[in-house]
Design a protein around this motif. Structure first.
Motif, PDB file in Angstrom:
ATOM      1  N   THR A 137       4.322  21.286 -10.360  1.00 48.81           N
ATOM      2  CA  THR A 137       3.269  20.528  -9.929  1.00 48.81           C
ATOM      3  C   THR A 137       3.463  18.940  -9.975  1.00 48.81           C
ATOM      4  OG1 THR A 137       2.006  21.949 -11.416  1.00 48.81           O
ATOM      5  CG2 THR A 137       0.798  19.865 -11.013  1.00 48.81           C
ATOM      6  N   ILE A 138       3.135  18.830  -8.651  1.00 49.34           N
ATOM      7  CA  ILE A 138       3.009  17.221  -8.248  1.00 49.34           C
ATOM      8  C   ILE A 138       1.800  16.558  -8.575  1.00 49.34           C
ATOM      9  CG2 ILE A 138       2.641  17.642  -5.814  1.00 49.34           C
ATOM     10  CD1 ILE A 138       4.357  15.309  -5.125  1.00 49.34           C
ATOM     11  N   SER A 139       1.907  15.659  -9.360  1.00 50.12           N
ATOM     12  CA  SER A 139       0.547  14.714  -9.440  1.00 50.12           C
ATOM     13  C   SER A 139       1.045  13.156  -9.037  1.00 50.12           C
ATOM     14  CB  SER A 139       0.097  15.014 -10.897  1.00 50.12           C
ATOM     15  OG  SER A 139       1.140  14.535 -11.800  1.00 50.12           O
ATOM     16  N   ARG A 140      -0.027  12.314  -9.337  1.00 55.82           N
ATOM     17  CA  ARG A 140       0.220  11.065  -9.097  1.00 55.82           C
ATOM     18  C   ARG A 140      -0.822  10.174  -9.684  1.00 55.82           C
ATOM     19  NH1 ARG A 140       0.039   9.636  -2.673  1.00 55.82           N
ATOM     20  NH2 ARG A 140      -0.163   7.502  -3.531  1.00 55.82           N
ATOM     21  N   SER A 197       0.891  -1.270  -0.057  1.00 55.27           N
ATOM     22  CA  SER A 197      -0.068   0.002  -0.067  1.00 55.27           C
ATOM     23  C   SER A 197       0.937   1.180  -0.063  1.00 55.27           C
ATOM     24  CB  SER A 197      -1.001   0.006   1.109  1.00 55.27           C
ATOM     25  OG  SER A 197      -1.669  -1.121   1.027  1.00 55.27           O
ATOM     26  N   ILE A 198       0.364   2.371  -0.574  1.00 58.11           N
ATOM     27  CA  ILE A 198       1.281   3.570  -0.692  1.00 58.11           C
ATOM     28  C   ILE A 198       0.353   4.743   0.025  1.00 58.11           C
ATOM     29  CG2 ILE A 198       2.467   5.113  -2.072  1.00 58.11           C
ATOM     30  CD1 ILE A 198       2.524   3.144  -4.410  1.00 58.11           C
ATOM     31  N   GLY A 199       1.148   5.416   0.907  1.00 57.77           N
ATOM     32  CA  GLY A 199       0.457   6.691   1.389  1.00 57.77           C
ATOM     33  C   GLY A 199       0.923   7.853   0.783  1.00 57.77           C
ATOM     34  N   THR A 200       1.477   8.847   1.493  1.00 59.72           N
ATOM     35  CA  THR A 200       1.916  10.018   0.887  1.00 59.72           C
ATOM     36  C   THR A 200       3.193   9.826   0.081  1.00 59.72           C
ATOM     37  OG1 THR A 200       1.423  11.468   2.628  1.00 59.72           O
ATOM     38  CG2 THR A 200       3.076  12.426   1.417  1.00 59.72           C
ATOM     39  N   MET A 201       3.382  10.476  -1.308  1.00 58.12           N
ATOM     40  CA  MET A 201       4.540  10.143  -1.887  1.00 58.12           C
ATOM     41  C   MET A 201       5.040  11.820  -2.196  1.00 58.12           C
ATOM     42  SD  MET A 201       3.070   7.528  -4.975  1.00 58.12           S
ATOM     43  CE  MET A 201       4.753   7.209  -5.182  1.00 58.12           C
ATOM     44  N   GLY A 202       6.133  12.131  -2.481  1.00 56.18           N
ATOM     45  CA  GLY A 202       6.766  13.350  -2.630  1.00 56.18           C
ATOM     46  C   GLY A 202       8.154  13.235  -3.130  1.00 56.18           C
ATOM     47  N   ASN A 238       1.192   3.344  -9.566  1.00 56.59           N
ATOM     48  CA  ASN A 238       1.763   3.568  -8.303  1.00 56.59           C
ATOM     49  C   ASN A 238       2.907   4.526  -8.641  1.00 56.59           C
ATOM     50  OD1 ASN A 238       0.442   1.760  -6.989  1.00 56.59           O
ATOM     51  ND2 ASN A 238       1.277   0.141  -7.727  1.00 56.59           N
ATOM     52  N   THR A 239       2.736   5.700  -9.405  1.00 55.01           N
ATOM     53  CA  THR A 239       3.747   6.487  -9.893  1.00 55.01           C
ATOM     54  C   THR A 239       3.483   7.973  -9.470  1.00 55.01           C
ATOM     55  OG1 THR A 239       4.065   4.998 -11.871  1.00 55.01           O
ATOM     56  CG2 THR A 239       4.759   7.366 -11.992  1.00 55.01           C
ATOM     57  N   VAL A 240       4.497   8.754  -9.159  1.00 54.66           N
ATOM     58  CA  VAL A 240       4.283  10.135  -8.908  1.00 54.66           C
ATOM     59  C   VAL A 240       5.236  10.879  -9.678  1.00 54.66           C
ATOM     60  CG1 VAL A 240       6.071   9.948  -7.023  1.00 54.66           C
ATOM     61  CG2 VAL A 240       4.137  11.806  -6.959  1.00 54.66           C
ATOM     62  N   TYR A 241       4.599  12.063 -10.195  1.00 59.03           N
ATOM     63  CA  TYR A 241       5.257  12.785 -11.008  1.00 59.03           C
ATOM     64  C   TYR A 241       5.698  14.398 -10.580  1.00 59.03           C
ATOM     65  CZ  TYR A 241       3.139   9.492 -14.061  1.00 59.03           C
ATOM     66  OH  TYR A 241       2.776   8.326 -14.788  1.00 59.03           O
ATOM     67  N   LEU A 242       6.559  14.883 -11.238  1.00 57.87           N
ATOM     68  CA  LEU A 242       6.973  16.341 -10.838  1.00 57.87           C
ATOM     69  C   LEU A 242       6.846  17.089 -12.088  1.00 57.87           C
ATOM     70  CD1 LEU A 242       7.434  18.173  -8.481  1.00 57.87           C
ATOM     71  CD2 LEU A 242       9.781  17.841  -8.544  1.00 57.87           C
ATOM     72  N   GLN A 243       6.137  17.743 -12.407  1.00 56.51           N
ATOM     73  CA  GLN A 243       6.365  18.818 -13.518  1.00 56.51           C
ATOM     74  C   GLN A 243       7.184  20.113 -13.148  1.00 56.51           C
ATOM     75  OE1 GLN A 243       5.464  18.226 -16.961  1.00 56.51           O
ATOM     76  NE2 GLN A 243       6.538  20.046 -17.187  1.00 56.51           N
ATOM     77  N   MET A 244       8.200  20.522 -13.551  1.00 50.34           N
ATOM     78  CA  MET A 244       8.883  21.474 -13.376  1.00 50.34           C
ATOM     79  C   MET A 244       9.032  22.575 -14.629  1.00 50.34           C
ATOM     80  SD  MET A 244      11.966  19.670 -11.257  1.00 50.34           S
ATOM     81  CE  MET A 244      12.431  18.883 -12.542  1.00 50.34           C
ATOM     82  N   GLY A 256      -4.667  11.001  -0.157  1.00 49.97           N
ATOM     83  CA  GLY A 256      -6.231  11.776  -0.679  1.00 49.97           C
ATOM     84  C   GLY A 256      -6.018  13.127   0.391  1.00 49.97           C
ATOM     85  N   GLY A 257      -5.824  13.940  -0.184  1.00 49.37           N
ATOM     86  CA  GLY A 257      -5.577  15.271   0.561  1.00 49.37           C
ATOM     87  C   GLY A 257      -4.576  16.342  -0.279  1.00 49.37           C
ATOM     88  N   PRO A 258      -4.785  17.456   0.355  1.00 51.59           N
ATOM     89  CA  PRO A 258      -4.046  18.598  -0.352  1.00 51.59           C
ATOM     90  C   PRO A 258      -2.723  18.329  -0.393  1.00 51.59           C
ATOM     91  CG  PRO A 258      -4.437  19.080   2.035  1.00 51.59           C
ATOM     92  CD  PRO A 258      -4.933  17.789   1.868  1.00 51.59           C
ATOM     93  N   THR A 259      -2.198  19.172  -1.651  1.00 48.36           N
ATOM     94  CA  THR A 259      -0.618  18.867  -1.898  1.00 48.36           C
ATOM     95  C   THR A 259      -0.074  19.891  -1.083  1.00 48.36           C
ATOM     96  OG1 THR A 259      -1.053  20.384  -3.584  1.00 48.36           O
ATOM     97  CG2 THR A 259      -1.119  18.012  -4.092  1.00 48.36           C
ATOM     98  N   ASN A 260       1.349  19.834  -0.976  1.00 49.11           N
ATOM     99  CA  ASN A 260       2.211  20.687  -0.080  1.00 49.11           C
ATOM    100  C   ASN A 260       3.442  21.031  -1.030  1.00 49.11           C
ATOM    101  OD1 ASN A 260       2.933  22.358   2.029  1.00 49.11           O
ATOM    102  ND2 ASN A 260       4.485  20.504   2.608  1.00 49.11           N
ATOM    103  N   TYR A 261       3.654  22.347  -1.098  1.00 48.22           N
ATOM    104  CA  TYR A 261       4.799  22.859  -2.051  1.00 48.22           C
ATOM    105  C   TYR A 261       5.977  23.827  -1.227  1.00 48.22           C
ATOM    106  CZ  TYR A 261       2.451  21.521  -6.223  1.00 48.22           C
ATOM    107  OH  TYR A 261       1.575  20.728  -7.207  1.00 48.22           O
ATOM    108  N   ALA A 262       7.075  23.670  -1.215  1.00 47.77           N
ATOM    109  CA  ALA A 262       8.143  24.728  -0.905  1.00 47.77           C
ATOM    110  C   ALA A 262       7.768  25.705  -1.645  1.00 47.77           C
ATOM    111  CB  ALA A 262       9.259  24.062  -1.304  1.00 47.77           C
ATOM    112  N   ASP A 263       7.825  26.934  -0.810  1.00 51.25           N
ATOM    113  CA  ASP A 263       7.754  28.289  -1.279  1.00 51.25           C
ATOM    114  C   ASP A 263       8.420  28.769  -2.333  1.00 51.25           C
ATOM    115  OD1 ASP A 263       7.383  29.874   1.863  1.00 51.25           O
ATOM    116  OD2 ASP A 263       5.841  28.856   0.686  1.00 51.25           O
ATOM    117  N   SER A 264       9.543  28.074  -2.479  1.00 56.57           N
ATOM    118  CA  SER A 264      10.529  28.480  -3.619  1.00 56.57           C
ATOM    119  C   SER A 264       9.949  27.930  -5.153  1.00 56.57           C
ATOM    120  CB  SER A 264      11.973  27.966  -3.455  1.00 56.57           C
ATOM    121  OG  SER A 264      11.933  26.586  -3.193  1.00 56.57           O
ATOM    122  N   VAL A 265       9.253  26.860  -4.851  1.00 59.60           N
ATOM    123  CA  VAL A 265       8.565  26.540  -6.296  1.00 59.60           C
ATOM    124  C   VAL A 265       7.094  26.478  -6.670  1.00 59.60           C
ATOM    125  CG1 VAL A 265      10.420  24.286  -6.127  1.00 59.60           C
ATOM    126  CG2 VAL A 265       7.938  23.880  -5.139  1.00 59.60           C
TER     127      VAL A 265
END
Length: 120
Positions: A68-71, A30-35, A76-82, A54-63
């Motif tokens: 954008t983070i998505s999953r 099972s997978i919980g938070t990804m980041g 079972n994959t998480v992405y980071l669009q920069m 299942g919940g709000p995303t969290n970002y560092a202020d600098s980004v």
């Protein structure tokens, strides 16, 4: 054995874009938070973005506003669009996930890291 495998780093010019991917693999978990976290030379590892199952995303202020983070839970994959990358974004980026293998308790896992270099 459960593991995280990253891809998508590289060299990009300032203002450019990259997309990182991180896939969790193994048998029955099972997978919980990804980041995503990052570590620049001579600096401590820092949070970039996290996304609970299942919940709000969290970002560092600098980004905020640029990354954008998505999953995709089916993969079972998480992405980071920069987007609008800056030289200060240069770092090794690490995938992070809390996962529960079958018959084991929740544990924190890290990917091997992928280099992102922003330079002209």
């Amino acid at each position: 054995q459960v593991q995280l495998v990253e891809s998508g780093g590289g060299l990009v010019q300032p203002g450019g874009s990259l997309r990182l991917s991180c896939a969790a693999s193994g048998s029955q978990f099972s997978i919980g938070t990804m980041g995503w976290y990052r570590q620049a030379p001579g600096k401590q590892r820092e949070l970039v973005a996290t996304m609970p199952s299942g919940g709000p995303t969290n970002y560092a202020d600098s980004v905020k506003g640029r990354f954008t983070i998505s999953r995709d839970n089916a993969k079972n994959t998480v992405y980071l669009q920069m987007n609008n990358l800056k030289p200060d974004d240069t770092a090794v980026y690490y995938c992070n996930a809390y996962m529960k293998p079958l018959f084991k308790w929740w544990m924190e896992y890290w990917g091997q890291g992928t280099q992102v270099t922003v330079s002209s």
